[in-house]
Design a protein around this motif. Structure first.
Motif, PDB file in Angstrom:
ATOM      1  N   THR A   1      -7.033  -3.728   1.650  1.00 21.11           N
ATOM      2  CA  THR A   1      -6.045  -2.757   1.168  1.00 21.11           C
ATOM      3  C   THR A   1      -6.637  -1.588   0.406  1.00 21.11           C
ATOM      4  O   THR A   1      -5.937  -0.619   0.154  1.00 21.11           O
ATOM      5  N   TRP A   2      -7.890  -1.656   0.002  1.00 18.62           N
ATOM      6  CA  TRP A   2      -8.432  -0.587  -0.829  1.00 18.62           C
ATOM      7  C   TRP A   2      -9.593   0.098  -0.136  1.00 18.62           C
ATOM      8  O   TRP A   2     -10.445  -0.570   0.406  1.00 18.62           O
ATOM      9  N   PRO A   3      -9.636   1.429  -0.145  1.00 17.97           N
ATOM     10  CA  PRO A   3      -8.708   2.322  -0.817  1.00 17.97           C
ATOM     11  C   PRO A   3      -7.523   2.795   0.018  1.00 17.97           C
ATOM     12  O   PRO A   3      -6.461   3.083  -0.533  1.00 17.97           O
ATOM     13  N   ALA A   4      -7.666   2.911   1.323  1.00 15.68           N
ATOM     14  CA  ALA A   4      -6.640   3.583   2.143  1.00 15.68           C
ATOM     15  C   ALA A   4      -5.244   2.994   1.989  1.00 15.68           C
ATOM     16  O   ALA A   4      -4.309   3.680   1.567  1.00 15.68           O
ATOM     17  N   ASP A   5      -5.066   1.741   2.326  1.00 15.84           N
ATOM     18  CA  ASP A   5      -3.732   1.138   2.282  1.00 15.84           C
ATOM     19  C   ASP A   5      -3.211   1.029   0.854  1.00 15.84           C
ATOM     20  O   ASP A   5      -2.045   1.308   0.581  1.00 15.84           O
ATOM     21  N   GLY A   6      -4.077   0.636  -0.072  1.00 14.69           N
ATOM     22  CA  GLY A   6      -3.658   0.496  -1.466  1.00 14.69           C
ATOM     23  C   GLY A   6      -3.181   1.805  -2.070  1.00 14.69           C
ATOM     24  O   GLY A   6      -2.153   1.844  -2.762  1.00 14.69           O
TER      25      GLY A   6
END
Length: 170
Positions: free
Chosen positions: A80-85
């Motif tokens: 999830t990190w960084p894009a989705d988060g």
């Protein structure tokens, strides 16, 4: 002792105005110090990338003076990190703030920054700082003005300065 299941990002962010995100902060002493500063200086929650030291590591708990048990926190999922988060935080109404030295950094007391309702303050690992992908995806890149030719502070010291300033709400 058994660990309770970690809450979700959405649960952590419910009603939170100022959250902290640690990106690959590996030193347990720094993690503990950041938790202590976050609790003392009115941050609402902490999110940790998978590359961070565990806040329940004995050294982190000790340095935090037990605040790891007071302030809500969770690890972000593996992918999830960084894009989705960051996308999920924006959907929840946060402006993402990279604490980094770049050509486009604004001062930590910038009026527009200070007027934001919900901030996600992102701090990076010792030495390397934040990854470029994180910086590029942020709404603000923020610096702490320095004197005497000093270019930066240790991540734990910088967190205390940032939390003190950014906890102020206009």
């Amino acid at each position: 002792m058994r660990r309770k299941p970690l809450p979700t990002l959405e649960t952590i962010c419910d009603h939170a105005k100022r959250i902290v995100i640690l990106e690959n902060v590996m030193n347990p002493t720094n993690v503990g110090a950041i938790f202590r500063s976050a609790a003392a200086l009115n941050m609402d929650a902490i999110l940790l990338s998978k590359g961070c030291s565990d806040p329940l590591y004995r050294r982190s708990v000790r340095v935090s003076m037990g605040t790891v048990f007071q302030i809500p926190w969770t690890f972000l999922g593996d992918d999830t990190w960084p894009a989705d988060g960051m996308h999920r935080l924006k959907e929840l109404g946060y402006k993402n703030v990279a604490m980094a030295l770049t050509d486009r950094s604004v001062s930590i007391d910038d009026e527009a920054l200070m007027s934001e309702d919900k901030l996600a303050i992102i701090l990076g690992t010792e030495g390397d700082g934040l990854c470029q992908e994180t910086i590029d995806a942020c709404d603000y890149t923020v610096k702490i003005p320095m004197a005497h030719g000093v270019d930066s502070l240790n991540v734990a010291a910088a967190s205390a300065v940032a939390f003190w300033q950014l906890a102020k709400r206009k």
